[in-house]
Design a protein around this motif. Structure first.
Motif, PDB file in Angstrom:
ATOM      1  N   ARG A 116      -2.104 -12.813  -7.971  1.00  0.00           N
ATOM      2  CA  ARG A 116      -1.132 -11.857  -7.465  1.00  0.00           C
ATOM      3  C   ARG A 116      -1.820 -10.766  -6.631  1.00  0.00           C
ATOM      4  NH1 ARG A 116       1.041 -14.492 -11.368  1.00  0.00           N
ATOM      5  NH2 ARG A 116       3.279 -14.657 -11.592  1.00  0.00           N
ATOM      6  N   LYS A 117      -3.014 -10.358  -7.065  1.00  0.00           N
ATOM      7  CA  LYS A 117      -3.777  -9.399  -6.265  1.00  0.00           C
ATOM      8  C   LYS A 117      -4.085  -9.983  -4.891  1.00  0.00           C
ATOM      9  CE  LYS A 117      -6.139  -7.301 -10.265  1.00  0.00           C
ATOM     10  NZ  LYS A 117      -7.461  -6.979 -10.847  1.00  0.00           N
ATOM     11  N   LEU A 118      -4.503 -11.241  -4.862  1.00  0.00           N
ATOM     12  CA  LEU A 118      -4.799 -11.907  -3.600  1.00  0.00           C
ATOM     13  C   LEU A 118      -3.567 -11.940  -2.700  1.00  0.00           C
ATOM     14  CD1 LEU A 118      -6.818 -13.812  -1.966  1.00  0.00           C
ATOM     15  CD2 LEU A 118      -5.608 -15.684  -3.076  1.00  0.00           C
ATOM     16  N   GLN A 119      -2.420 -12.305  -3.270  1.00  0.00           N
ATOM     17  CA  GLN A 119      -1.196 -12.380  -2.474  1.00  0.00           C
ATOM     18  C   GLN A 119      -0.809 -11.020  -1.907  1.00  0.00           C
ATOM     19  OE1 GLN A 119       0.980 -14.164  -5.799  1.00  0.00           O
ATOM     20  NE2 GLN A 119       1.409 -15.962  -4.543  1.00  0.00           N
ATOM     21  N   LEU A 120      -0.968  -9.991  -2.731  1.00  0.00           N
ATOM     22  CA  LEU A 120      -0.623  -8.644  -2.273  1.00  0.00           C
ATOM     23  C   LEU A 120      -1.529  -8.188  -1.134  1.00  0.00           C
ATOM     24  CD1 LEU A 120       0.126  -6.881  -5.658  1.00  0.00           C
ATOM     25  CD2 LEU A 120       1.630  -6.847  -3.664  1.00  0.00           C
ATOM     26  N   ILE A 121      -2.820  -8.409  -1.271  1.00  0.00           N
ATOM     27  CA  ILE A 121      -3.752  -7.975  -0.230  1.00  0.00           C
ATOM     28  C   ILE A 121      -3.453  -8.691   1.081  1.00  0.00           C
ATOM     29  CG2 ILE A 121      -6.179  -7.988   0.475  1.00  0.00           C
ATOM     30  CD1 ILE A 121      -6.907  -7.616  -2.487  1.00  0.00           C
ATOM     31  N   LYS A 122      -3.214 -10.003   1.024  1.00  0.00           N
ATOM     32  CA  LYS A 122      -2.911 -10.758   2.240  1.00  0.00           C
ATOM     33  C   LYS A 122      -1.674 -10.191   2.945  1.00  0.00           C
ATOM     34  CE  LYS A 122      -2.985 -15.236   2.125  1.00  0.00           C
ATOM     35  NZ  LYS A 122      -2.793 -16.638   1.651  1.00  0.00           N
ATOM     36  N   THR A 123      -0.676  -9.844   2.163  1.00  0.00           N
ATOM     37  CA  THR A 123       0.559  -9.328   2.753  1.00  0.00           C
ATOM     38  C   THR A 123       0.368  -7.925   3.316  1.00  0.00           C
ATOM     39  OG1 THR A 123       1.857 -10.648   1.197  1.00  0.00           O
ATOM     40  CG2 THR A 123       2.982  -8.832   2.298  1.00  0.00           C
ATOM     41  N   LEU A 124      -0.303  -7.056   2.565  1.00  0.00           N
ATOM     42  CA  LEU A 124      -0.465  -5.665   3.001  1.00  0.00           C
ATOM     43  C   LEU A 124      -1.392  -5.545   4.194  1.00  0.00           C
ATOM     44  CD1 LEU A 124      -0.683  -3.944  -0.508  1.00  0.00           C
ATOM     45  CD2 LEU A 124       1.237  -3.883   1.093  1.00  0.00           C
ATOM     46  N   MET A 125      -2.333  -6.467   4.363  1.00  0.00           N
ATOM     47  CA  MET A 125      -3.243  -6.413   5.506  1.00  0.00           C
ATOM     48  C   MET A 125      -2.528  -6.672   6.827  1.00  0.00           C
ATOM     49  SD  MET A 125      -7.029  -7.901   4.508  1.00  0.00           S
ATOM     50  CE  MET A 125      -6.469  -9.589   4.344  1.00  0.00           C
ATOM     51  N   SER A 126      -1.336  -7.281   6.765  1.00  0.00           N
ATOM     52  CA  SER A 126      -0.594  -7.566   8.001  1.00  0.00           C
ATOM     53  C   SER A 126       0.127  -6.343   8.541  1.00  0.00           C
ATOM     54  CB  SER A 126       0.408  -8.698   7.748  1.00  0.00           C
ATOM     55  OG  SER A 126       1.436  -8.266   6.858  1.00  0.00           O
ATOM     56  N   GLY A 127       0.101  -5.240   7.801  1.00  0.00           N
ATOM     57  CA  GLY A 127       0.704  -3.992   8.274  1.00  0.00           C
ATOM     58  C   GLY A 127       2.199  -4.069   8.517  1.00  0.00           C
ATOM     59  N   PRO A 128       2.985  -4.555   7.567  1.00  0.00           N
ATOM     60  CA  PRO A 128       4.433  -4.687   7.797  1.00  0.00           C
ATOM     61  C   PRO A 128       5.131  -3.333   7.882  1.00  0.00           C
ATOM     62  CG  PRO A 128       3.918  -5.092   5.489  1.00  0.00           C
ATOM     63  CD  PRO A 128       2.601  -4.948   6.193  1.00  0.00           C
ATOM     64  N   ARG A 129       6.236  -3.294   8.610  1.00  0.00           N
ATOM     65  CA  ARG A 129       7.066  -2.090   8.658  1.00  0.00           C
ATOM     66  C   ARG A 129       8.129  -2.138   7.575  1.00  0.00           C
ATOM     67  NH1 ARG A 129       4.215   1.339  10.718  1.00  0.00           N
ATOM     68  NH2 ARG A 129       6.048   2.659  11.035  1.00  0.00           N
ATOM     69  N   ILE A 130       8.567  -3.341   7.235  1.00  0.00           N
ATOM     70  CA  ILE A 130       9.514  -3.554   6.145  1.00  0.00           C
ATOM     71  C   ILE A 130       8.897  -4.587   5.206  1.00  0.00           C
ATOM     72  CG2 ILE A 130      11.820  -4.318   5.474  1.00  0.00           C
ATOM     73  CD1 ILE A 130      12.791  -3.489   8.247  1.00  0.00           C
ATOM     74  N   LEU A 131       8.767  -4.229   3.947  1.00  0.00           N
ATOM     75  CA  LEU A 131       8.110  -5.096   2.972  1.00  0.00           C
ATOM     76  C   LEU A 131       9.059  -5.344   1.808  1.00  0.00           C
ATOM     77  CD1 LEU A 131       5.548  -6.555   2.023  1.00  0.00           C
ATOM     78  CD2 LEU A 131       4.763  -4.386   1.051  1.00  0.00           C
ATOM     79  N   ILE A 132       9.335  -6.624   1.534  1.00  0.00           N
ATOM     80  CA  ILE A 132      10.207  -7.015   0.425  1.00  0.00           C
ATOM     81  C   ILE A 132       9.339  -7.697  -0.623  1.00  0.00           C
ATOM     82  CG2 ILE A 132      12.246  -8.316  -0.260  1.00  0.00           C
ATOM     83  CD1 ILE A 132      13.092  -8.307   2.707  1.00  0.00           C
ATOM     84  N   LEU A 133       9.269  -7.101  -1.794  1.00  0.00           N
ATOM     85  CA  LEU A 133       8.431  -7.622  -2.881  1.00  0.00           C
ATOM     86  C   LEU A 133       9.324  -8.044  -4.048  1.00  0.00           C
ATOM     87  CD1 LEU A 133       5.564  -4.951  -2.911  1.00  0.00           C
ATOM     88  CD2 LEU A 133       5.564  -7.181  -1.803  1.00  0.00           C
ATOM     89  N   ASP A 134       9.273  -9.316  -4.374  1.00  0.00           N
ATOM     90  CA  ASP A 134      10.100  -9.876  -5.452  1.00  0.00           C
ATOM     91  C   ASP A 134       9.243  -9.969  -6.713  1.00  0.00           C
ATOM     92  OD1 ASP A 134      11.850 -11.276  -7.050  1.00  0.00           O
ATOM     93  OD2 ASP A 134      12.471 -12.655  -5.467  1.00  0.00           O
ATOM     94  N   ASN A 135       9.570  -9.151  -7.723  1.00  0.00           N
ATOM     95  CA  ASN A 135       8.821  -9.106  -8.993  1.00  0.00           C
ATOM     96  C   ASN A 135       7.332  -8.833  -8.779  1.00  0.00           C
ATOM     97  OD1 ASN A 135      10.659  -9.402 -11.152  1.00  0.00           O
ATOM     98  ND2 ASN A 135      10.920 -11.561 -10.659  1.00  0.00           N
ATOM     99  N   PRO A 136       6.970  -7.727  -8.105  1.00  0.00           N
ATOM    100  CA  PRO A 136       5.563  -7.500  -7.756  1.00  0.00           C
ATOM    101  C   PRO A 136       4.667  -7.159  -8.932  1.00  0.00           C
ATOM    102  CG  PRO A 136       6.871  -5.577  -7.187  1.00  0.00           C
ATOM    103  CD  PRO A 136       7.846  -6.644  -7.602  1.00  0.00           C
ATOM    104  N   PHE A 137       5.217  -6.752 -10.075  1.00  0.00           N
ATOM    105  CA  PHE A 137       4.376  -6.238 -11.157  1.00  0.00           C
ATOM    106  C   PHE A 137       4.101  -7.253 -12.264  1.00  0.00           C
ATOM    107  CE2 PHE A 137       6.800  -2.516  -9.506  1.00  0.00           C
ATOM    108  CZ  PHE A 137       5.738  -1.915  -8.840  1.00  0.00           C
TER     109      PHE A 137
END
Length: 437
Positions: A116-137
């Motif tokens: 999950r840490k890996l998935q989060l880093i990959k997504t956040l590195m793309s610099g999104p303006r709108i981020l939808i996180l489904d069950n992030p915790f």
């Protein structure tokens, strides 16, 4: 959306959250929108090379399997220019999630929390303006959950990012949420969950004792167990004795070896044969087969959830627990089908018997897999993060079933969770693993 917002999409399982998010993504269609769903997945659902024990069978990993570092670097280069500002964000994310020690690990060997840490880093590195996180915790230990909450708040403020957080648990809603979208009546969501009905409780307590059950005084005995993969030590000289009737809570940071430890007991890890382990009074490697062991163990885990990516009816998924297979390769008898329907009724999912497993919500899938774990009425119940994706009402139901199940004789429990509130009241012992350096 004139200013940064943090919007919580909140509801019970099967309340329509996923359908709402699908429509929202179409409405917001843009290169600046990113969506990530934290299901129990190690890759694409079409990855047929994955199997339940692959995480622990290192010799089956081929040269094309990416490491966490190569996967992140590939994602970094794909999602924007290679400049110092983005490199600084990359370094910051690596430090925040303590990713540096994991960069040389194969992705397939990461724990569910590390993934999950890996998935989060990959997504956040793309610099999104709108981020939808489904069950992030889900799947993150308490320290990492708080770090992630703090990071998301900072990103929303500093980068003018709009966040949508899809949540089923009230305690996961950050205090900085600006707006709510309720997919469930708010009063119902905040109400006290109803316990297991007296009818179901009495039916569970009346289940007979099986003639072929093991009755060992010590269910599992691990002596000086050490597990290494290359230069990396996962478990070091671990001793653990589990006596009949004990109910253990197993906890520890992400990557501390909890699932690896359970894989040794469940006969899924080939290194078990090099360790001093006794199960149900039988020394491992003394002639007993894997199947002799498994028929006395009920098991659910993130790895198991990942393995079920076939379009099978939910009843067939439950029935596979009778044969200890991922997918059912022999036809269930009518008596076995009735038994499966009984356990599905106990978990409140008998109406899903003929529905495709892949067509129901992730929370409903987890209940199906829990029914699979219980269907043999096993002597040893091993539940590795069993509450993933369950709302408060379903969590209470599962806790009540576990408590009632463990009132019966010759029942032993090991349960892993990062949330103390998920533990049933029957817990008698606790074991905490520390991450090896």
């Amino acid at each position: 959306m004139e200013k940064p917002q943090v919007i919580a999409i909140v509801g019970q399982n099967a309340s329509g959250k996923t359908l709402y998010v699908d429509r929202l993504r179409k409405q917001l269609a843009s290169d600046s929108v990113r969506y990530i769903a934290f299901s129990d997945s190690y890759g694409a659902a079409t990855d047929r090379a994955y199997y339940l024990q692959l995480r622990w069978n290192q010799h089956d990993i081929d040269a094309e399997t990416p490491t966490a570092g190569s996967a992140l670097e590939h994602s970094f280069l794909l999602t924007g220019p290679d400049n110092e500002e983005r490199r600084e964000l990359q370094r910051h994310l690596y430090a925040l999630f303590d990713m540096m020690p994991l960069l040389d690990k194969y992705v397939i060997t990461l724990s569910s929390g590390e993934l999950r840490k890996l998935q989060l880093i990959k997504t956040l590195m793309s610099g999104p303006r709108i981020l939808i996180l489904d069950n992030p915790f889900i799947g993150l230990d308490a320290e990492t959950r708080q770090q992630l909450k703090d990071l998301l708040h900072r990103l929303a403020c500093e980068q003018q990012m709009t966040l949508y957080l899809v949540l089923t648990r009230g305690e996961e809603v950050p205090d900085y949420v600006t707006d709510f979208i309720w997919m469930t009546d708010e009063a119902l969501f905040r109400s006290t969950p109803a316990p297991l009905s007296s009818e179901k409780r009495e039916a569970l307590l009346r289940l007979p004792v099986h003639a072929d059950d093991y009755h060992a005084d010590v269910v599992a005995d691990l002596r000086q167990v050490s597990i290494r993969y290359g230069e990396r030590t996962i478990l070091r000289a671990l001793d653990w004795s589990i006596r009949n009737g004990e109910r253990w809570a197993l906890s520890g940071q992400n990557g501390s070896g909890k699932s690896t430890l359970l894989s040794l007991i469940c006969a899924d890890n080939p290194q078990a044969y090099a360790c001093d382990i006794t199960l149900f009074g039988h020394q491992r490697g003394s002639g007993e087969s894997i199947w002799d062991i498994k028929k006395h163990i009920g098991y659910v885990s993130p790895e198991m959830h990942r393995s079920y990516q076939r379009n099978l009816p939910c009843l067939q998924i439950v029935a596979s627990g009778l044969k200890d297979t991922i997918g059912l390769y022999t036809r269930a008898s009518e008596a076995e089908k009735q038994l499966c329907r009984w356990w599905m009724w106990l978990f409140g999912i008998d109406h899903l018997a003929d529905r495709s497993f892949l067509a129901v919500s992730s929370g409903e899938q987890r209940l199906v897999l829990l029914a699979r774990a219980f269907v043999k009425d096993p002597e040893l119940l091993i539940l590795d993060e069993p509450m993933h994706g369950l709302d408060a009402h379903q969590q209470q139901l599962v806790k009540d079933i576990i408590d009632t199940f463990c009132l019966r004789t010759n029942k032993t429990l090991i349960m892993v969770t990062h949330y103390p509130s998920e533990l049933p009241s029957c817990i008698t012992h606790q074991k905490y693993l520390t991450k090896q350096q």
